[in-house]
Write an enzyme that holds these catalytic residues in place. Structure first.
Site, PDB file in Angstrom:
ATOM      1  N   HIS A  72       0.772  -1.265  -0.158  1.00  0.00           N
ATOM      2  CA  HIS A  72       0.076   0.011  -0.168  1.00  0.00           C
ATOM      3  C   HIS A  72       0.877   1.218  -0.056  1.00  0.00           C
ATOM      4  O   HIS A  72       1.801   1.342   0.940  1.00  0.00           O
ATOM      5  CB  HIS A  72      -0.894   0.014   1.226  1.00  0.00           C
ATOM      6  N   TYR A 200      -9.598   5.695   6.912  1.00  0.00           N
ATOM      7  CA  TYR A 200     -10.020   5.866   8.297  1.00  0.00           C
ATOM      8  C   TYR A 200     -10.790   7.168   8.448  1.00  0.00           C
ATOM      9  O   TYR A 200     -10.642   8.068   7.682  1.00  0.00           O
ATOM     10  CB  TYR A 200      -8.508   6.574   8.870  1.00  0.00           C
ATOM     11  N   PRO A 292      -5.217   0.603  18.427  1.00  0.00           N
ATOM     12  CA  PRO A 292      -4.917   0.120  17.205  1.00  0.00           C
ATOM     13  C   PRO A 292      -4.677   0.991  16.059  1.00  0.00           C
ATOM     14  O   PRO A 292      -4.356   0.828  14.946  1.00  0.00           O
ATOM     15  CB  PRO A 292      -5.750  -0.980  16.972  1.00  0.00           C
ATOM     16  N   LYS A 296       0.196   0.138  15.081  1.00  0.00           N
ATOM     17  CA  LYS A 296       1.639   0.067  15.859  1.00  0.00           C
ATOM     18  C   LYS A 296       2.178  -0.761  16.624  1.00  0.00           C
ATOM     19  O   LYS A 296       2.881  -1.083  17.012  1.00  0.00           O
ATOM     20  CB  LYS A 296       1.972   1.460  16.473  1.00  0.00           C
ATOM     21  N   TYR A 384       3.616   6.673   9.878  1.00  0.00           N
ATOM     22  CA  TYR A 384       2.766   5.465   9.664  1.00  0.00           C
ATOM     23  C   TYR A 384       3.654   4.249   9.001  1.00  0.00           C
ATOM     24  O   TYR A 384       3.448   3.161   9.345  1.00  0.00           O
ATOM     25  CB  TYR A 384       1.622   6.090   8.698  1.00  0.00           C
TER      26      TYR A 384
HETATM   27  C1  LIG Z   1      -7.872  -7.736  19.950  1.00  0.00           C
HETATM   28  C2  LIG Z   1      -6.886  -7.201  19.396  1.00  0.00           C
HETATM   29  C3  LIG Z   1      -6.422  -6.460  18.149  1.00  0.00           C
HETATM   30  C4  LIG Z   1      -5.413  -5.880  17.792  1.00  0.00           C
HETATM   31  N1  LIG Z   1      -5.307  -5.035  16.355  1.00  0.00           N
HETATM   32  C5  LIG Z   1      -4.162  -4.844  16.076  1.00  0.00           C
HETATM   33  C6  LIG Z   1      -4.141  -4.252  14.963  1.00  0.00           C
HETATM   34  O1  LIG Z   1      -4.948  -3.876  13.953  1.00  0.00           O
HETATM   35  N2  LIG Z   1      -3.132  -3.555  14.378  1.00  0.00           N
HETATM   36  C7  LIG Z   1      -1.973  -3.650  15.239  1.00  0.00           C
HETATM   37  O2  LIG Z   1      -1.021  -3.121  14.870  1.00  0.00           O
HETATM   38  N3  LIG Z   1      -1.853  -4.291  16.510  1.00  0.00           N
HETATM   39  C8  LIG Z   1      -2.774  -4.816  16.981  1.00  0.00           C
HETATM   40  N4  LIG Z   1      -3.059  -5.479  17.895  1.00  0.00           N
HETATM   41  C9  LIG Z   1      -1.928  -5.746  18.882  1.00  0.00           C
HETATM   42  C10 LIG Z   1      -0.941  -6.875  18.274  1.00  0.00           C
HETATM   43  O3  LIG Z   1      -1.672  -7.815  17.916  1.00  0.00           O
HETATM   44  C11 LIG Z   1       0.017  -6.938  19.296  1.00  0.00           C
HETATM   45  O4  LIG Z   1       0.811  -5.976  19.527  1.00  0.00           O
HETATM   46  C12 LIG Z   1       0.578  -8.117  18.875  1.00  0.00           C
HETATM   47  O5  LIG Z   1       0.154  -9.444  19.281  1.00  0.00           O
HETATM   48  C13 LIG Z   1       2.083  -8.298  19.990  1.00  0.00           C
HETATM   49  O6  LIG Z   1       2.698  -9.527  19.878  1.00  0.00           O
HETATM   50  P1  LIG Z   1       3.460 -10.078  21.109  1.00  0.00           P
HETATM   51  O7  LIG Z   1       4.085 -11.523  20.486  1.00  0.00           O
HETATM   52  O8  LIG Z   1       4.271  -9.328  21.883  1.00  0.00           O
HETATM   53  O9  LIG Z   1       2.105 -10.640  22.028  1.00  0.00           O
HETATM   54  P2  LIG Z   1       0.753 -11.634  21.917  1.00  0.00           P
HETATM   55  O10 LIG Z   1       0.395 -11.706  20.267  1.00  0.00           O
HETATM   56  O11 LIG Z   1       0.096 -11.236  22.940  1.00  0.00           O
HETATM   57  O12 LIG Z   1       1.464 -12.856  22.173  1.00  0.00           O
HETATM   58  C14 LIG Z   1       2.035 -13.305  23.501  1.00  0.00           C
HETATM   59  C15 LIG Z   1       1.994 -14.754  23.738  1.00  0.00           C
HETATM   60  O13 LIG Z   1       2.356 -15.173  24.871  1.00  0.00           O
HETATM   61  C16 LIG Z   1       1.311 -16.279  25.410  1.00  0.00           C
HETATM   62  N5  LIG Z   1       1.427 -16.115  27.047  1.00  0.00           N
HETATM   63  C17 LIG Z   1       0.742 -15.313  27.801  1.00  0.00           C
HETATM   64  N6  LIG Z   1       1.145 -15.555  29.189  1.00  0.00           N
HETATM   65  C18 LIG Z   1       2.005 -16.859  29.096  1.00  0.00           C
HETATM   66  C19 LIG Z   1       2.372 -17.421  30.163  1.00  0.00           C
HETATM   67  N7  LIG Z   1       2.208 -17.025  31.305  1.00  0.00           N
HETATM   68  N8  LIG Z   1       3.230 -18.347  29.668  1.00  0.00           N
HETATM   69  C20 LIG Z   1       3.581 -18.802  28.478  1.00  0.00           C
HETATM   70  N9  LIG Z   1       2.988 -18.081  27.414  1.00  0.00           N
HETATM   71  C21 LIG Z   1       2.155 -16.972  27.825  1.00  0.00           C
HETATM   72  C22 LIG Z   1       0.042 -15.866  24.827  1.00  0.00           C
HETATM   73  O14 LIG Z   1      -0.824 -17.077  24.823  1.00  0.00           O
HETATM   74  C23 LIG Z   1       0.516 -15.293  23.496  1.00  0.00           C
HETATM   75  O15 LIG Z   1       0.477 -16.321  22.327  1.00  0.00           O
HETATM   76  C24 LIG Z   1      -4.263  -5.979  18.376  1.00  0.00           C
HETATM   77  C25 LIG Z   1      -4.452  -6.594  19.477  1.00  0.00           C
HETATM   78  C26 LIG Z   1      -5.494  -7.299  20.076  1.00  0.00           C
HETATM   79  C27 LIG Z   1      -5.553  -8.053  21.585  1.00  0.00           C
END
Ligand SMILES: Cc1cc2nc3c(=O)[nH]c(=O)nc-3n(C[C@H](O)[C@H](O)[C@H](O)COP(=O)(O)OP(=O)(O)OC[C@H]3O[C@@H](n4cnc5c(N)ncnc54)[C@H](O)[C@@H]3O)c2cc1C
Length: 389
Positions: A72, A200, A292, A296, A384
């Site tokens: 995009h 948006y 969201p 980011k 962005y």
């Molecule tokens: C509903 C929702 C919508 C979103 N939409 C967007 C979006 O449109 N655009 C955007 O940029 N970002 C979005 N985000 C944010 C984005 O998804 C996150 O920033 C991203 O998933 C971060 O990745 P992570 O691996 O740090 O954390 P997570 O994806 O949360 O992964 C953490 C992992 O750790 C595991 N875990 C947790 N606790 C434990 C434990 N005690 N022991 C072992 N494992 C554990 C979990 O099961 C999970 O698999 C959204 C988030 C949510 C919740």
């Protein structure tokens, strides 16, 4: 068991870090609380910055992304019925790529399995020990058996509700938080996106976003009160509300259909400092959350991974601890800029319950300035598409 780095959390942060380290010859074990299927069923982010794309390429997991991702070069912003475009190609010469977080995670799991990387699913009661010492270890329960992994370092990639952040004592941790007085009701539908680019929309009835995952999978959101429940929203009610909030031209051509996922996400800005304590490093949502707006969350998790990967690689391969000592400072410097941008976009585009006439005029002036001023467009485009690592 013994390994060099225990990674807690098998979401995108933990998996990407593990693949990069594996490629560099650093041993890791990933501990994930849920099953692989559960992690892959979570519908979340979908817009990747170029920095994250490059990191996925470096980890050798970008073949499908390069084939199937949509490039995009701009995005549309609508204020009531006035639509303008931020041209990333013209302003900064860098695009973003549309490719779902679910697909990123699937590619990372496939690569991890193909390369023999160890992942323990359904690891219960994960607990971090002696993190301030030179010999940290992690305990957990799997299939009813208690297990222990000794290691050099621990990467806390376990998201906002994980255990890693809580391991840092309260008197060491500083937390900064802003909770917004609304949520996003999001739906996924197997329909063609209403536009080639994201829209948006700031409308009188509240914010809306038209996004997508692929040519036949659309992701749409409307701002909703925090008191709403998913059950309150029929598909018809959602489509009608979306149409009222987006520009007329888009509303007229919107193709609707049954939704295959519907959820409400609260909006929050959150940062914990520091992101390192002894031999524990926090990465991604474990350390920070953004609303969201501006996409980011996942991308900021990727920039943490970049800093941590290089810090650990330099430690093991070049005998240098400079990256380890400066991880928290370097990661936080970029995190706060992403927080600012997400907060700014959220304020620019949503209707706030207590918004005064003056506040609304400020929003309109900010939007008009962005529409008419190339420097403002460039600043938005730079943020962005992602600030440099
Ligand atoms: C509903 C929702 C919508 C979103 N939409 C967007 C979006 O449109 N655009 C955007 O940029 N970002 C979005 N985000 C944010 C984005 O998804 C996150 O920033 C991203 O998933 C971060 O990745 P992570 O691996 O740090 O954390 P997570 O994806 O949360 O992964 C953490 C992992 O750790 C595991 N875990 C947790 N606790 C434990 C434990 N005690 N022991 C072992 N494992 C554990 C979990 O099961 C999970 O698999 C959204 C988030 C949510 C919740």
């Amino acid at each position: 068991m013994r390994t060099q780095v225990v990674i807690i959390g098998g979401g995108p942060s933990g998996l990407l870090l593990s693949q990069l380290l594996l490629k560099a010859g650093v041993e890791t074990i990933v501990l994930e609380r849920k099953t692989r299927e559960y992690v892959l069923a979570r519908i979340r982010a979908g817009i990747l910055e170029q920095g994250m794309v490059n990191l996925l390429r470096e980890a050798d997991v970008a073949d499908r992304l390069d084939r199937e991702g949509f490039v995009h070069d701009g995005t549309l912003i609508a204020s009531d019925n006035d639509t303008f475009r931020i041209d990333f190609a013209k302003s900064v010469g860098v695009p973003v790529v549309v490719y779902g977080q679910t697909e990123v995670t699937r590619d990372l799991y496939n690569a991890r399995e193909a390369t023999g990387g160890e992942t323990v699913f359904e690891a219960d009661d994960v607990c971090l020990h002696d993190v301030k010492s030179d010999a940290p270890y992690v305990t957990f329960r799997k299939d009813g058996r208690d297990q222990r992994i000794d290691c050099d370092y621990i990467a806390g990639c376990d998201g906002f509700h994980g255990v890693s952040r809580e391991t840092i004592p309260k008197d060491v941790r500083q937390e900064f938080e802003k909770v917004y007085p609304f949520g996003w009701l999001g739906v996924l539908s197997e329909t063609p996106p209403v536009d080639d680019e994201l829209i948006y929309a700031n409308s009188e009835r509240g914010f809306a976003l038209c996004s997508m995952r692929n040519a036949n999978l659309s992701r749409y959101y409307v701002q909703c009160p925090l008191t709403d429940r998913v059950e309150d929203w029929s598909d018809d009610a959602f489509w009608e509300e979306l149409k009222r909030r987006i520009p007329e031209k888009a509303a007229d051509t919107l193709i609707t259909g049954p939704t295959i996922e519907k959820s409400i996400a609260p909006l929050r800005s959150f940062v914990t400092e520091p992101m390192q304590w002894g031999r524990l490093f926090l990465c991604g949502d474990a350390a920070h959350i953004v609303p969201p707006t501006g996409a980011k969350g996942l991308n900021t998790a990727a920039s943490d991974v970049h800093y941590l990967y290089h810090a650990l690689k330099d430690h093991y391969l070049d005998n240098s601890d400079k990256g380890i000592e400066t991880y928290s400072t370097r990661a936080l410097a970029r995190v706060w800029k992403a927080e600012r941008f997400s907060w700014w976009m959220t304020n620019l585009l949503h209707r706030f319950p207590e918004q005064s006439g003056f506040d609304r005029r400020m929003q309109q002036a900010d939007l008009a300035f962005l529409r008419d001023n190339e420097a403002a467009q460039q600043a938005m485009a730079e943020n962005y598409v992602g600030l440099p690592y």
